[in-house]
Write an enzyme that holds these catalytic residues in place. Structure first.
Site, PDB file in Angstrom:
ATOM      1  N   THR A 116      97.970  43.885 -74.017  1.00 19.47           N
ATOM      2  CA  THR A 116      97.891  45.007 -74.945  1.00 19.47           C
ATOM      3  C   THR A 116      96.965  44.696 -76.105  1.00 19.47           C
ATOM      4  O   THR A 116      96.804  43.535 -76.498  1.00 19.47           O
ATOM      5  CB  THR A 116      99.294  45.334 -75.504  1.00 19.47           C
ATOM      6  OG1 THR A 116      99.182  46.267 -76.582  1.00 19.47           O
ATOM      7  CG2 THR A 116      99.981  44.083 -76.039  1.00 19.47           C
ATOM      8  N   TYR A 127     106.612  42.531 -80.457  1.00 22.33           N
ATOM      9  CA  TYR A 127     106.051  43.016 -79.192  1.00 22.33           C
ATOM     10  C   TYR A 127     104.679  42.397 -78.951  1.00 22.33           C
ATOM     11  O   TYR A 127     104.423  41.804 -77.896  1.00 22.33           O
ATOM     12  CB  TYR A 127     105.954  44.543 -79.196  1.00 22.33           C
ATOM     13  CG  TYR A 127     105.098  45.079 -78.064  1.00 22.33           C
ATOM     14  CD1 TYR A 127     105.487  44.904 -76.732  1.00 22.33           C
ATOM     15  CD2 TYR A 127     103.893  45.736 -78.319  1.00 22.33           C
ATOM     16  CE1 TYR A 127     104.700  45.379 -75.690  1.00 22.33           C
ATOM     17  CE2 TYR A 127     103.106  46.214 -77.281  1.00 22.33           C
ATOM     18  CZ  TYR A 127     103.507  46.030 -75.974  1.00 22.33           C
ATOM     19  OH  TYR A 127     102.722  46.484 -74.943  1.00 22.33           O
TER      20      TYR A 127
END
Length: 337
Positions: A118, A142
């Protein structure tokens, strides 16, 4: 023989689109999923094996059964806010679960891995275009959990010759043109589906965070890539590794950004209705602009986004949310043909 690809998290949004693309490319995808966020109904292009990446015996058994040529790893938790309030959950699933995946692949003879990473690993970089060399400074658990997995893969590559590709993608959006699968999160946090759902009257809490950024209209700018393009990129990365490609990382984006207000206007144009929203202050840590430099993926993977115009993203997403899941919700709006 058709090469089998084990797709971890293949019942989810991007995973299911990728399974469809793999089948179109002549591969045989096999989904491994615990269905905590994915949908069994999305497993349409191959077998489903129920299992959890937190269980190495589950992974070992699946790999022994399938004998995959490669593994594509989507299985992760992906809610930034939740990662802040419950980091243990994210490090257990995303990081320790992924370590199980990498170890299982190594134990089975160094099966190549394509890892779903990501742009959150970059944090809030102060550059106009983010390259793969931009410093990674994730600002939430995250992003840090994904960054740790990238490091694990790099270390296993150096020590054990386990080859991998990490794909750092930006904002996944859009839906399958054939309406066979789409975005169906149990907790929807993404801008484009939330704007569509607000226009359809199915949510009443759609908020825009920040209108005072140093951008053309004051709202934050992001790089959106169509989920079908992401699926194509994963298939390209699979072929790259199976043809002997070395361990590497790639940004997946289009190199162009759209502001929140531009997205809202595009949704209004697609549905011919207004998008109700409330204005809120900026959220801490949200940068004004995040735009990828996609040149490396084009150069080495031969990948270039072809379906990622904002108009197509909005159109395919609206068709999915409007026509496939809640057809009656569209009785008061007119969907563009």
């Amino acid at each position: 023989m058709t090469q089998k690809i084990l797709v971890l998290g293949g019942a989810g949004y991007i995973g299911s689109h990728t399974c469809k693309k793999l089948r179109q490319k002549g591969f045989d995808p096999v989904t491994f999923d615990n269905l905590s966020d994915g949908h069994g109904a999305f497993v349409k292009w191959g077998e489903l094996i129920l299992g959890d990446i937190r269980s190495k015996p589950d992974l070992d058994a699946a790999i022994a059964k399938v004998a995959p040529a490669a593994i594509i790893h989507f299985a992760a938790l992906a809610y930034v806010g939740e990662s802040v309030s419950d980091p243990a959950k994210y490090y257990e699933n995303n990081t320790l679960g992924s370590l199980n995946v990498v170890q299982a692949a190594a134990d089975a003879g160094n099966i190549p891995i394509i890892f779903s990473s990501t742009c959150a690993t970059y944090g809030t970089p102060d550059v106009s275009l983010i390259t793969e060399e931009t410093q990674q400074q994730p600002i939430n658990p995250y992003g840090r959990s994904k960054r740790m997995v990238e490091q694990i893969l790099q270390d296993f590559s150096a020590a054990y010759d386990l080859r991998s590709v990490s794909l750092r993608y930006f904002n996944a959006a859009g839906g399958d043109a054939d309406l066979e699968v789409g975005e169906a999160h149990r907790q929807e946090t993404h801008l484009i589906p939330r704007a569509i759902l607000s226009a359809l009257g199915r949510i009443d809490d759609f908020a825009v965070f920040g209108d005072d950024y140093d951008t053309s209209d004051g709202s934050a700018v992001r790089d959106y890539i169509h989920v079908s393009d992401l699926a194509e990129a994963h298939a390209a990365a699979c072929s790259y590794l199976l043809n002997g490609g070395r361990t590497d990382v790639f940004n997946l984006g289009v190199g162009k950004g759209y502001s929140v207000f531009e997205v809202i206007k595009a949704v209004e144009a697609e549905l011919n209705t207004s998008v109700p929203f409330r204005q809120e202050p900026r959220r801490p840590g949200d940068p004004a602009s995040l735009i990828s430099d996609p040149a490396k993926a084009k150069r080495l993977l031969g990948f270039e986004a072809k379906h990622s115009s904002l108009e197509n993203i909005i159109h395919t997403a609206a068709r999915w949310h409007c026509l496939d899941w809640q057809p009656k919700a569209c009785e008061t709006v007119t969907l563009n043909a």
